[in-house]
Design an enzyme around this catalytic site. Sequence first.
Site, short mmCIF file in Angstrom:
data_model
loop_
_atom_site.label_atom_id
_atom_site.label_comp_id
_atom_site.label_asym_id
_atom_site.label_seq_id
_atom_site.Cartn_x
_atom_site.Cartn_y
_atom_site.Cartn_z
N ARG A 1 -0.17 -14.66 4.24
CA ARG A 1 -0.92 -14.05 5.36
C ARG A 1 -0.15 -14.22 6.67
NH1 ARG A 1 -5.79 -10.98 4.52
NH2 ARG A 1 -6.75 -11.92 6.35
N HIS B 1 -1.79 -5.31 1.46
CA HIS B 1 -2.98 -6.13 1.27
C HIS B 1 -2.51 -7.51 0.82
CE1 HIS B 1 -6.69 -7.91 -0.10
NE2 HIS B 1 -6.01 -8.30 -1.17
N ARG C 1 3.68 -6.62 9.37
CA ARG C 1 2.88 -5.57 10.02
C ARG C 1 3.30 -5.39 11.48
NH1 ARG C 1 -2.92 -7.66 7.65
NH2 ARG C 1 -3.06 -6.36 5.78
N LYS D 1 0.84 -1.20 0.00
CA LYS D 1 0.00 0.00 0.00
C LYS D 1 0.88 1.26 0.00
CE LYS D 1 -3.83 -2.38 2.42
NZ LYS D 1 -4.51 -2.55 3.75
N THR E 1 -4.45 -7.93 10.79
CA THR E 1 -4.86 -6.64 10.20
C THR E 1 -4.40 -5.42 11.01
OG1 THR E 1 -6.83 -7.77 9.35
CG2 THR E 1 -6.89 -5.37 9.38
P1 ADP Z 1 -6.90 -7.56 5.80
O1 ADP Z 1 -6.26 -6.48 4.95
O2 ADP Z 1 -6.01 -7.97 6.93
O3 ADP Z 1 -7.41 -8.73 4.98
P2 ADP Z 1 -9.69 -6.68 6.01
O4 ADP Z 1 -9.94 -7.35 4.71
O5 ADP Z 1 -10.57 -7.01 7.15
O6 ADP Z 1 -8.18 -6.89 6.50
O7 ADP Z 1 -9.76 -5.10 5.80
C1 ADP Z 1 -9.15 -4.49 4.66
C2 ADP Z 1 -8.38 -3.26 5.08
O8 ADP Z 1 -9.27 -2.28 5.60
C3 ADP Z 1 -7.36 -3.49 6.21
O9 ADP Z 1 -6.12 -3.98 5.75
C4 ADP Z 1 -7.25 -2.09 6.79
O10 ADP Z 1 -6.38 -1.26 6.03
C5 ADP Z 1 -8.67 -1.55 6.66
N1 ADP Z 1 -9.52 -1.78 7.85
C6 ADP Z 1 -10.06 -2.95 8.25
N2 ADP Z 1 -10.84 -2.78 9.34
C7 ADP Z 1 -10.80 -1.47 9.65
C8 ADP Z 1 -11.40 -0.64 10.68
N3 ADP Z 1 -12.20 -1.15 11.62
N4 ADP Z 1 -11.10 0.68 10.70
C9 ADP Z 1 -10.31 1.21 9.75
N5 ADP Z 1 -9.72 0.50 8.76
C10 ADP Z 1 -9.95 -0.81 8.70
MG MG Z 2 -8.98 -8.85 3.62
#
Ligand code: ADP
Ligand code: MG
Length: 201
Positions: A119, A159, A136, A14, A125
């Site tokens: 992952r 991501h 992370r 990102k 996350t």
């Molecule tokens: P990941 O990227 O770990 O798969 P998710 O798919 O749940 O996580 O969410 C996508 C992205 O959205 C996260 O990487 C993060 O940047 C953002 N995000 C997720 N949940 C939140 C939240 N509650 N508040 C703000 N940003 C969030």
């Molecule tokens: Mg995701």
Amino acid sequence: MTHLKHEKTLVLIKPDGVQRSLIGEIINRYERAGLKLVGLKILVPTSDMVDRHYSLDPSWKQSVGEKAIASYEKRGMEPPSRDPIKLGDRVLDGLKKYLVCGPVIAMVWQGAHAVEVVRKITGGTEPRTSDVGTIRGDFVLDSYQMADTDGRAVRNLIHASGSVQEATQEIPLWFNENEILSYRLVQEQILYDVNIDGILE
Ligand code: ADP
Ligand code: MG
């Protein structure tokens, strides 16, 4: 059945990862695990691409909203809404601002259990609680608390596709078929081949 070594996953570095000069470090983490880089590009995504990317899985908004509600409750706070879809929409709005603000690196990594292994190396996350030793957990410190306070997306560098199905849908969004290469790495003999003779001279 195709061999597991053909499994592919999408990784995006990102804009914060690019700005933190972590491109090489992040690539190194996946590369040294034995994964193979089969697609790579730098681009500035459009808001529409971000929207399409996170809309591929119709249940994403609901589950991200549920996780957001849980994170408010864990901190003893009342979420701004009890509707997971509404909170999911807020997260998506934040992501649309975050991911279009500068160049991102898009990559396709291939190897056995590529989705799961990427992952694991990437970490959870929320950087505040991601394990030490993950990307992370090691390189950033953002939290749901800070993101909520400032009304923005969590900045977590990367991501990575969450499942094989997600990867299968996400890869064609970022790469044309001819941008994904099929080639053999010398190290694959030691990683995958049944016979590893021919080493001793
Ligand atoms: P990941 O990227 O770990 O798969 P998710 O798919 O749940 O996580 O969410 C996508 C992205 O959205 C996260 O990487 C993060 O940047 C953002 N995000 C997720 N949940 C939140 C939240 N509650 N508040 C703000 N940003 C969030
Ligand atoms: Mg995701």
